[in-house]
Design an enzyme around this catalytic site. Structure first.
Site, PDB file in Angstrom:
ATOM      1  CG  ASP A  82      -0.315   0.019   2.521  1.00  0.00           C
ATOM      2  OD1 ASP A  82       0.910  -0.197   2.591  1.00  0.00           O
ATOM      3  OD2 ASP A  82      -1.015   0.258   3.531  1.00  0.00           O
ATOM      4  CB  SER A  83       4.575   1.686   0.173  1.00  0.00           C
ATOM      5  OG  SER A  83       4.883   0.505  -0.557  1.00  0.00           O
ATOM      6  CG  ASP A 121       0.309  -3.995   2.023  1.00  0.00           C
ATOM      7  OD1 ASP A 121       0.115  -4.803   2.953  1.00  0.00           O
ATOM      8  OD2 ASP A 121       1.167  -3.081   2.076  1.00  0.00           O
ATOM      9  CE  LYS A 151       2.997  -5.802   3.900  1.00  0.00           C
ATOM     10  NZ  LYS A 151       2.441  -4.705   4.717  1.00  0.00           N
ATOM     11  CD  GLU A 153       0.135  -1.523   7.934  1.00  0.00           C
ATOM     12  OE1 GLU A 153      -0.235  -0.742   8.850  1.00  0.00           O
ATOM     13  OE2 GLU A 153       0.727  -1.134   6.905  1.00  0.00           O
ATOM     14  CD  GLU A 219       7.458  -0.192   8.326  1.00  0.00           C
ATOM     15  OE1 GLU A 219       6.546  -0.905   7.848  1.00  0.00           O
ATOM     16  OE2 GLU A 219       7.684   0.972   7.941  1.00  0.00           O
TER      17      GLU A 219
HETATM   18  O1  KIV Z   1       3.531  -1.181   1.785  1.00  0.00           O
HETATM   19  C1  KIV Z   1       4.719  -1.509   1.913  1.00  0.00           C
HETATM   20  O2  KIV Z   1       5.580  -1.199   1.081  1.00  0.00           O
HETATM   21  C2  KIV Z   1       5.078  -2.285   3.084  1.00  0.00           C
HETATM   22  C3  KIV Z   1       6.531  -2.581   3.290  1.00  0.00           C
HETATM   23  C4  KIV Z   1       7.219  -1.391   3.806  1.00  0.00           C
HETATM   24  C5  KIV Z   1       6.716  -3.755   4.149  1.00  0.00           C
HETATM   25  O3  KIV Z   1       4.238  -2.644   3.841  1.00  0.00           O
END
Ligand code: KIV
Length: 303
Positions: A82-83, A121, A151, A153, A219
């Site tokens: 989600d980055s 994500d 993924k 969180e 992280e």
């Molecule tokens: O969204 C992302 O890029 C992440 C990584 C920093 C692990 O969650």
């Protein structure tokens, strides 16, 4: 008829000269990260590598060419993070990005990664409300995005979500420590698990493992705490700012390749300076156009 430009030829095209990365099948492109015999990286390979002490790298990818390049280089796990909020869409944090914005990126990566395990994500607000909400979102990423896993969180509080997803056929990577979607709740970008909170972090790691996660990102966690958690868990830990003792390491590609400029977090290592390369090339192009030296005769079609 207009000739297709390289960018218009699909990556899986059978047109020989258009095959990216020198062609060849995915299987014939061994890289340092993925043992050559593995045709498709699966979650059980990651468990096996943990048992064997084989360390691996995970990179973010959000588009066809970077996914293809990392896959060909042998990066075994690609994360459509989600980055993308910051690194693709230009938002100030990961909070605004939506499922509908991430899905096309996931699809582009899964179309282009022939060997890597692709993790999608789940964005903020798309899974926290209930396990059922999480399941519905994860199914979209797997059906529409063709992701291999997702993924999310959170630690112990996400155990019900991880349990339902895992039972329902969705492999889950967890993410604990500093969780960017909770930036405001955590009071900003801060190292997590220092002092008395180390025990809580261990409990979170154990809880996501017990719920069925196949791996856990840690992280911004102190190195010695991450090392202890890594020793304690049977699933792989993937560190980002969590020291050298995790089973794997992850970086955002724009950080790793130096496309993003400015002050980088302490845990980033820049392996290239893409920003300077892009800057110089763009200036040279502009100068060539202004000076009339581009296009040259070799770039021009005859009548
Ligand atoms: O969204 C992302 O890029 C992440 C990584 C920093 C692990 O969650």
């Amino acid at each position: 008829m207009t000739e297709p430009t390289p960018a218009q030829v699909p990556a899986d095209s059978t047109v020989e000269e258009a095959a990216p990365y020198g062609g060849g099948s995915a299987e014939s492109r061994p890289g340092p990260g993925t043992p050559a015999a593995i045709k498709r990286v699966r979650t059980h390979h990651l468990q096996q590598w943990k048992a064997e002490g084989h360390r691996w790298g995970m990179l973010t990818a959000y588009d066809q060419y970077m996914a293809g390049a990392f896959d060909a280089a042998g990066i075994p796990v690609l994360l459509v993070g989600d980055s993308a909020a910051n690194n693709v869409y230009g938002y100030e944090s990961s909070l605004p990005v939506t499922v509908d914005e991430l899905l096309p990126l996931v699809r582009a990566v899964t179309r282009s990664a022939h060997r890597a395990l692709v993790v999608a994500d789940l964005p903020f607000g798309s899974y926290q409300r209930s396990p059922e909400q999480a399941y519905d979102t994860a199914v979209r990423f797997m059906k529409e995005g063709r992701a291999h896993s997702v993924k999310l969180e959170g630690g112990a509080e996400m155990a019900p979500q991880i349990e339902l997803l895992t039972r329902g056929g969705v492999p889950v990577m967890a993410h604990i420590g500093f969780t960017p979607q909770s930036e405001h709740a955590l009071g900003g970008y801060r190292v997590q698990g220092r002092g008395a909170t180390a025990d809580r972090l261990m409990q979170d790691a154990l809880a996501v493992q017990a719920a069925g996660a196949f791996g856990v990102v840690m992280e911004m966690v102190p190195g010695p705490i991450a090392a202890e958690i890594t020793r304690e868990l049977s699933i792989p830990t993937i560190g980002i700012g969590a020291g050298p003792d995790c089973d794997a390491q992850v970086l955002v590609w724009q950080d790793m390749l130096g496309l993003r400029t400015g002050r980088a977090p302490r845990f980033v290592k820049r392996y290239a300076d893409l920003h300077s390369i892009v800057d110089a090339a763009a200036k040279e192009f502009a100068a060539d156009v202004a000076g009339g030296t581009f296009p040259a005769p070799e770039h021009t079609f005859e009548s």
